[in-house]
Design a protein around this motif. Structure first.
Motif, PDB file in Angstrom:
ATOM      1  N   ASP A 403       0.831  -1.204   0.000  1.00 16.90           N
ATOM      2  CA  ASP A 403       0.000   0.000   0.000  1.00 16.90           C
ATOM      3  C   ASP A 403       0.868   1.258   0.000  1.00 16.90           C
ATOM      4  O   ASP A 403       0.686   2.183  -0.803  1.00 16.90           O
ATOM      5  CB  ASP A 403      -0.906  -0.039   1.232  1.00 16.90           C
ATOM      6  CG  ASP A 403      -1.931   1.087   1.230  1.00 16.90           C
ATOM      7  OD1 ASP A 403      -1.892   1.921   0.318  1.00 16.90           O
ATOM      8  OD2 ASP A 403      -2.751   1.142   2.160  1.00 16.90           O
ATOM      9  N   LEU A 404       1.850   1.286   0.895  1.00 12.96           N
ATOM     10  CA  LEU A 404       2.685   2.480   1.036  1.00 12.96           C
ATOM     11  C   LEU A 404       3.612   2.663  -0.173  1.00 12.96           C
ATOM     12  O   LEU A 404       3.873   3.794  -0.599  1.00 12.96           O
ATOM     13  CB  LEU A 404       3.495   2.394   2.327  1.00 12.96           C
ATOM     14  CG  LEU A 404       2.639   2.430   3.603  1.00 12.96           C
ATOM     15  CD1 LEU A 404       3.481   2.158   4.836  1.00 12.96           C
ATOM     16  CD2 LEU A 404       1.946   3.793   3.738  1.00 12.96           C
ATOM     17  N   HIS A 407       1.581   4.214  -2.857  1.00 14.10           N
ATOM     18  CA  HIS A 407       1.391   5.651  -2.591  1.00 14.10           C
ATOM     19  C   HIS A 407       2.646   6.433  -2.981  1.00 14.10           C
ATOM     20  O   HIS A 407       2.562   7.497  -3.614  1.00 14.10           O
ATOM     21  CB  HIS A 407       1.076   5.859  -1.107  1.00 14.10           C
ATOM     22  CG  HIS A 407       0.909   7.310  -0.751  1.00 14.10           C
ATOM     23  ND1 HIS A 407      -0.261   8.003  -0.987  1.00 14.10           N
ATOM     24  CD2 HIS A 407       1.785   8.207  -0.194  1.00 14.10           C
ATOM     25  CE1 HIS A 407      -0.111   9.258  -0.583  1.00 14.10           C
ATOM     26  NE2 HIS A 407       1.119   9.405  -0.091  1.00 14.10           N
ATOM     27  N   CYS A 410       3.026   6.787  -6.759  1.00  8.05           N
ATOM     28  CA  CYS A 410       2.084   7.716  -7.399  1.00  8.05           C
ATOM     29  C   CYS A 410       2.244   9.163  -6.950  1.00  8.05           C
ATOM     30  O   CYS A 410       1.889  10.083  -7.699  1.00  8.05           O
ATOM     31  CB  CYS A 410       0.643   7.272  -7.116  1.00  8.05           C
ATOM     32  SG  CYS A 410       0.196   5.694  -7.869  1.00  8.05           S
ATOM     33  N   HIS A 411       2.799   9.374  -5.748  1.00 10.38           N
ATOM     34  CA  HIS A 411       2.732  10.730  -5.189  1.00 10.38           C
ATOM     35  C   HIS A 411       4.054  11.311  -4.698  1.00 10.38           C
ATOM     36  O   HIS A 411       4.081  12.494  -4.330  1.00 10.38           O
ATOM     37  CB  HIS A 411       1.736  10.743  -4.018  1.00 10.38           C
ATOM     38  CG  HIS A 411       0.354  10.318  -4.401  1.00 10.38           C
ATOM     39  ND1 HIS A 411      -0.468  11.079  -5.217  1.00 10.38           N
ATOM     40  CD2 HIS A 411      -0.353   9.194  -4.104  1.00 10.38           C
ATOM     41  CE1 HIS A 411      -1.622  10.454  -5.392  1.00 10.38           C
ATOM     42  NE2 HIS A 411      -1.578   9.299  -4.727  1.00 10.38           N
ATOM     43  N   LYS A 446      -4.790   3.284 -10.399  1.00  6.66           N
ATOM     44  CA  LYS A 446      -3.995   4.408  -9.886  1.00  6.66           C
ATOM     45  C   LYS A 446      -2.776   4.668 -10.757  1.00  6.66           C
ATOM     46  O   LYS A 446      -2.412   5.827 -11.004  1.00  6.66           O
ATOM     47  CB  LYS A 446      -3.580   4.119  -8.441  1.00  6.66           C
ATOM     48  CG  LYS A 446      -4.769   4.058  -7.480  1.00  6.66           C
ATOM     49  CD  LYS A 446      -4.335   3.681  -6.075  1.00  6.66           C
ATOM     50  CE  LYS A 446      -5.551   3.596  -5.143  1.00  6.66           C
ATOM     51  NZ  LYS A 446      -5.195   3.196  -3.767  1.00  6.66           N
TER      52      LYS A 446
END
Length: 484
Positions: A403-404, A407, A410-411, A446
């Protein structure tokens, strides 16, 4: 006159060299003059004559033909310098004069230093030769003189690296330094000539040379494997002189990174005896962050090679545990280096995996570290861990690593960190349960949104071409047809 010393017949008074007074006078006049005076001197024939005359004192040049038997052969001691022309104290005055001119006109002097087969480089090299230093001790007897000469020579050699220089000029100087084997001489004077307290400057210069040119490593390792040199290096590593220890650790880390051919030397230094990794254990627990950080970097570079060191870590779990603890060190540089080392340890895996699995929660936390390089290292470490056993797969899922990482991919504000996260996801995404987690997180959507967003702003896009490639490959990996 400097050009006609052959006409001199009277001995100088009180053991002084004939040119000692002239050198003192030159130094005094230049120090009293303005910048134009120094520039004129540095570009004059007199400056060149001074160097050639000093070279003649050292038997580097001669005005007479060289006769059979006068040139020292290999293994033969060089003749004693002409102390009646320039005394040992006069040699120190000469170096003070050279330093003064170098400081006032560094670029002009460095052009002269860069000349192939030039007199300046040849003379400075001669001043570091064991035979000359031995003659110096025998003639003068002052214990402070030899360190003073060596350190002033080192200061002159530092000039090319303290200035913004033309790369071609710097390369000429580096070539001459290697040709004269100056790196090897620096290590030899540290080991055999200088008091331990005076070795910081030559060792720092040696470190700079090693980091500037990997060819220097061969010279250094060639002389570093002797018993006396190993003893000196061990003393430096365990000394209370932080700067000295940190410089040596940087040098050794670069040696470890250069290739497996140097591992026998490093094994001999660090774990070639019953005390095995004791130096590394002490250094990893050092009170100074710079020492801990550079030790972690050294360990990380040692772990690039499968020969030897991973097995040492297996037998020294206390060393590995200390390394893992540094993942949460309060110092950002230590965390960065520790995450690099743990990533390489995870790549080697094998018997270390059970101990490394404890690191998963700490490494996951580093995905939000303020330093981009640490986030990169953390992502890479998780990718290496994700290729391993099912037990690690469960730990990664429990710690929300997929999950991390998604993230971050993507960010994160840094393209290099995004790319490291994508590579890690591609690596661990081949594990069945992690693959399912990524699908449940709608990772493909995503990543498609990321690609679309970047394509719309392609002129200002942060993503590198390689990052885009990894993004597309991860999307492909997560497709149902590919999964089936």
């Amino acid at each position: 006159e400097l050009k006609h010393s052959s006409l001199l017949c009277l001995p100088p008074p009180m053991g002084a060299g004939f040119y000692d007074g002239l050198l003192l006078l030159l130094l005094h006049l230049l120090s009293q003059g303005d910048a134009a005076v120094v520039w004129d001197f540095a570009s004059s024939e007199l400056w060149s004559v001074v160097w050639h005359r000093f070279a003649m004192v050292l038997h580097l040049t001669t005005q007479a033909p060289v006769m059979e038997g006068e040139t020292p052969r290999t293994g033969q001691h060089s003749p004693e310098p002409h102390w009646n022309l320039i005394s040992p104290q006069g040699a120190l005055v000469f170096l003070s004069l050279a330093l003064f001119v170098f400081m006032r006109e560094p670029h002009q002097c460095l052009l002269q230093l860069a000349q192939p087969n030039g007199v300046i480089m040849a003379t400075l090299n001669k001043l570091l030769e064991p035979d000359f230093l031995e003659h110096l001790v025998q003639e003068d007897g002052e214990p402070e003189l030899v360190p003073a000469v060596v350190l002033q020579v080192c200061q002159l050699f530092c000039f090319p690296f303290a200035l913004d220089m033309d790369p071609e000029i710097l390369q000429l100087i580096m070539t001459s330094l290697k040709d004269y084997e100056i790196p090897a001489r620096l290590l030899q004077v540290c080991t055999h000539t200088l008091p331990f307290s005076e070795t910081e400057l030559p060792l720092s210069l040696l470190c700079h040379l090693v980091l500037s040119d990997e060819e220097v490593i061969e010279q250094v390792v060639g002389v570093a494997s002797s018993k006396h040199t190993i003893a000196f290096l061990s003393a430096v590593l365990l000394s209370d002189q932080t700067t000295l220890t940190a410089d040596l650790l940087s040098l050794l880390a670069h040696v470890a990174r250069a290739g497996a051919t140097h591992l026998p030397f490093l094994q001999k230094l660090f774990y070639g005896s019953d005390s095995a990794s004791q130096p590394l254990s002490r250094l990893l627990c050092h009170q100074e962050p710079v020492v801990r950080a550079r030790t972690c970097t050294l360990v990380g570079n040692l772990l690039r090679h499968r020969q030897g060191f991973p097995q040492v870590l297996q037998g020294q779990l206390g060393l590995l545990e200390c390394l893992l603890e540094h993942l949460s060190d309060e110092n950002e540089h230590v965390r960065r280096s520790a995450s690099f080392a743990v990533g390489n340890a995870a790549y080697q895996a094998g018997p270390l995996m059970q101990a490394l699995s404890k690191a998963v929660p700490w490494v996951v936390q580093l995905l939000s570290d303020p330093q981009a390089k640490t986030r990169c290292n953390a992502a890479s470490a998780l990718g290496n861990l994700g290729q391993q056993s099912a037990e690690v797969e469960d730990l990664l899922i429990q710690s929300r690593a997929p999950d991390l990482l998604l993230h971050v991919a993507c960010h994160d504000s840094q393209p290099a960190v995004q790319e490291a996260a994508l590579i890690a996801l591609r690596s661990m995404g081949r594990q069945p349960r992690i693959h399912q987690v990524l699908v449940s997180l709608r990772a493909s959507e995503k990543l498609e949104a990321l690609s679309l967003r970047e394509s719309r702003t392609s002129a200002y896009s942060n993503l590198r071409p390689s990052t885009t490639k990894h993004c597309k490959k991860l999307i492909h990996l997560l497709q149902p047809v590919h999964s089936a």
